[in-house]
Motif scaffolding. Structure first.
Motif, mmCIF file in Angstrom:
data_model
loop_
_atom_site.group_PDB
_atom_site.id
_atom_site.type_symbol
_atom_site.label_atom_id
_atom_site.label_comp_id
_atom_site.label_asym_id
_atom_site.label_seq_id
_atom_site.Cartn_x
_atom_site.Cartn_y
_atom_site.Cartn_z
ATOM 1 N N LYS A 136 -25.242 -21.527 -52.699
ATOM 2 C CA LYS A 136 -26.251 -21.302 -52.012
ATOM 3 C C LYS A 136 -27.254 -20.343 -52.371
ATOM 4 N N GLU A 137 -26.890 -19.692 -53.226
ATOM 5 C CA GLU A 137 -27.707 -18.556 -53.699
ATOM 6 C C GLU A 137 -28.649 -18.811 -55.044
ATOM 7 N N LEU A 138 -28.517 -20.226 -55.418
ATOM 8 C CA LEU A 138 -29.334 -20.772 -56.498
ATOM 9 C C LEU A 138 -30.312 -21.667 -55.816
ATOM 10 N N SER A 139 -31.560 -21.852 -56.549
ATOM 11 C CA SER A 139 -32.510 -22.870 -56.085
ATOM 12 C C SER A 139 -31.954 -24.204 -56.494
ATOM 13 N N VAL A 140 -32.364 -25.109 -55.846
ATOM 14 C CA VAL A 140 -32.084 -26.567 -56.288
ATOM 15 C C VAL A 140 -32.225 -26.868 -57.427
ATOM 16 N N ALA A 141 -33.596 -26.645 -58.076
ATOM 17 C CA ALA A 141 -33.498 -27.079 -59.410
ATOM 18 C C ALA A 141 -32.599 -26.375 -60.563
ATOM 19 N N GLU A 142 -32.548 -24.916 -60.134
ATOM 20 C CA GLU A 142 -31.170 -24.361 -60.903
ATOM 21 C C GLU A 142 -29.973 -25.050 -61.075
ATOM 22 N N LEU A 143 -29.443 -25.371 -59.653
ATOM 23 C CA LEU A 143 -28.140 -25.948 -59.270
ATOM 24 C C LEU A 143 -28.147 -27.478 -60.119
ATOM 25 N N HIS A 144 -29.040 -27.913 -60.136
ATOM 26 C CA HIS A 144 -29.193 -29.210 -60.505
ATOM 27 C C HIS A 144 -29.166 -29.509 -62.141
ATOM 28 N N TYR A 201 -27.458 -26.952 -63.749
ATOM 29 C CA TYR A 201 -26.166 -26.745 -63.915
ATOM 30 C C TYR A 201 -25.365 -27.843 -63.961
ATOM 31 N N LEU A 202 -25.473 -28.685 -63.025
ATOM 32 C CA LEU A 202 -24.500 -29.568 -62.383
ATOM 33 C C LEU A 202 -24.507 -30.901 -63.425
ATOM 34 N N LEU A 203 -25.994 -30.944 -64.253
ATOM 35 C CA LEU A 203 -26.221 -32.156 -65.061
ATOM 36 C C LEU A 203 -25.747 -31.889 -66.552
ATOM 37 N N GLY A 204 -25.867 -30.503 -66.921
ATOM 38 C CA GLY A 204 -25.145 -29.923 -67.922
ATOM 39 C C GLY A 204 -23.864 -30.174 -68.007
ATOM 40 N N ALA A 205 -23.044 -29.634 -66.932
ATOM 41 C CA ALA A 205 -21.602 -29.473 -66.944
ATOM 42 C C ALA A 205 -20.966 -30.931 -66.427
ATOM 43 N N ILE A 206 -21.336 -31.592 -65.924
ATOM 44 C CA ILE A 206 -20.896 -32.799 -65.790
ATOM 45 C C ILE A 206 -21.387 -34.075 -66.365
#
Length: 286
Positions: free
Chosen positions: A7-15, A17-22
């Motif tokens: 919730k403290e990240l922008s959607v672009a940042e979270l996106h 991280y998710l695509l890089g990790a999964i």
């Protein structure tokens, strides 16, 4: 360790991280038609299989992180409830990538990317003739996870017919993982060619393995053996008996005078060659 609150990240940042990790993620190359029969083709990497009885595939044409627009694929499926999921192999990956460009509605991505439209048997959307496997699907449900950019739209599809190129089959009729040569999506611009990274892990034996907790403490706390090594050692139903170990010692007298660390190192080499029995014999030498 970097700990983050989504919730403290922008959607672009979270996106990112998710695509890089999964990753890597299989690719659903989805072909649909609109209410007037106009074809559309687009790849999605939020995708997997979720059952065999009935055969269910799920993929998600998510809302754009950048501008919150919806995919033409989703709009078509909402109206027709049909889709073909084409699998992507290395021979077609560049064309697949080209089809992901944001062409205006009504543009035929089959033509843009140079793919052949193949009529389906049970549904209206066309298949990609070049795809090694094609799943004709009826959409059973759509789950909307949100209305903002980055939100997913889970498309639940039941396979009503599948088509497999015979060139990717092995002699026993199963799909040969090297012949099918699938690719998968990772973070950024990266893809993974599956067959170049294959390695096997035997499934846990039907008679339960002894478990890591039953490995002798001197071995379990080794500074040489890794967690993967211990996992392999633990997947045996019983340890070699003393007679077997003694016979091994006679056949390999060089091991008898080794330090514990050296024995663990030799055992690790056996494990790298999937020779778990010999690894245990070395470890149990006195």
């Amino acid at each position: 360790m970097l700990s983050l609150n989504p919730k403290e990240l922008s959607v672009a940042e979270l996106h990112r991280y998710l695509l890089g990790a999964i990753a890597p993620r299989p690719i659903a190359f989805a072909s649909t038609v609109d209410e007037n029969g106009n074809p559309n083709l687009a790849p999605f990497s939020f995708f997997n299989v979720f059952g065999a009885n009935p055969p269910m595939l799920i993929f998600s044409p998510a809302r754009s992180v950048r501008d919150n627009t919806q995919k033409h694929t989703l709009e078509n499926i909402e109206k027709t409830k049909e889709v073909v999921i084409n699998m992507v192999n290395y021979d077609m990956v560049q064309q697949m990538s080209l089809s992901s460009a944001m062409y205006p509605k009504g543009v035929n991505e089959f033509e843009k990317a140079g793919f052949t439209m193949l009529p389906s048997d049970s549904i209206k959307p066309f298949r990609v003739a070049e795809a090694p496997v094609q799943f004709e699907c009826k959409v059973t449900d759509i789950i909307y996870t949100g209305t903002q950019g980055g939100a997913g739209n889970l498309i639940l599809c039941e396979v009503v017919k599948l088509h497999i190129n015979e060139n990717v089959l092995s002699e026993d009729g199963s799909i040969d993982q090297y012949k099918i040569d699938l690719v998968a999506r990772a973070g950024g611009n990266y893809y993974s060619r599956a067959r170049n990274g294959f390695f096997e892990i035997p499934k846990p034996i039907r008679t339960l393995g002894i478990g890591v907790d039953k490995i002798p403490e001197s071995i379990r706390n080794s500074t040489i053996l890794t967690g993967n090594n211990l996992g392999m050692l633990a997947n045996v139903s019983e340890l070699p008996n003393q007679e077997t170990v003694d016979n091994f010692a006679k056949e390999h007298p060089i091991y008898n005078s080794l330090t514990i660390e050296k024995k663990h190192t030799f055992a690790q080499q056996y494990l790298k060659n999937n020779d778990i029995k010999s690894a245990w014999k070395v470890l149990l030498l006195k």
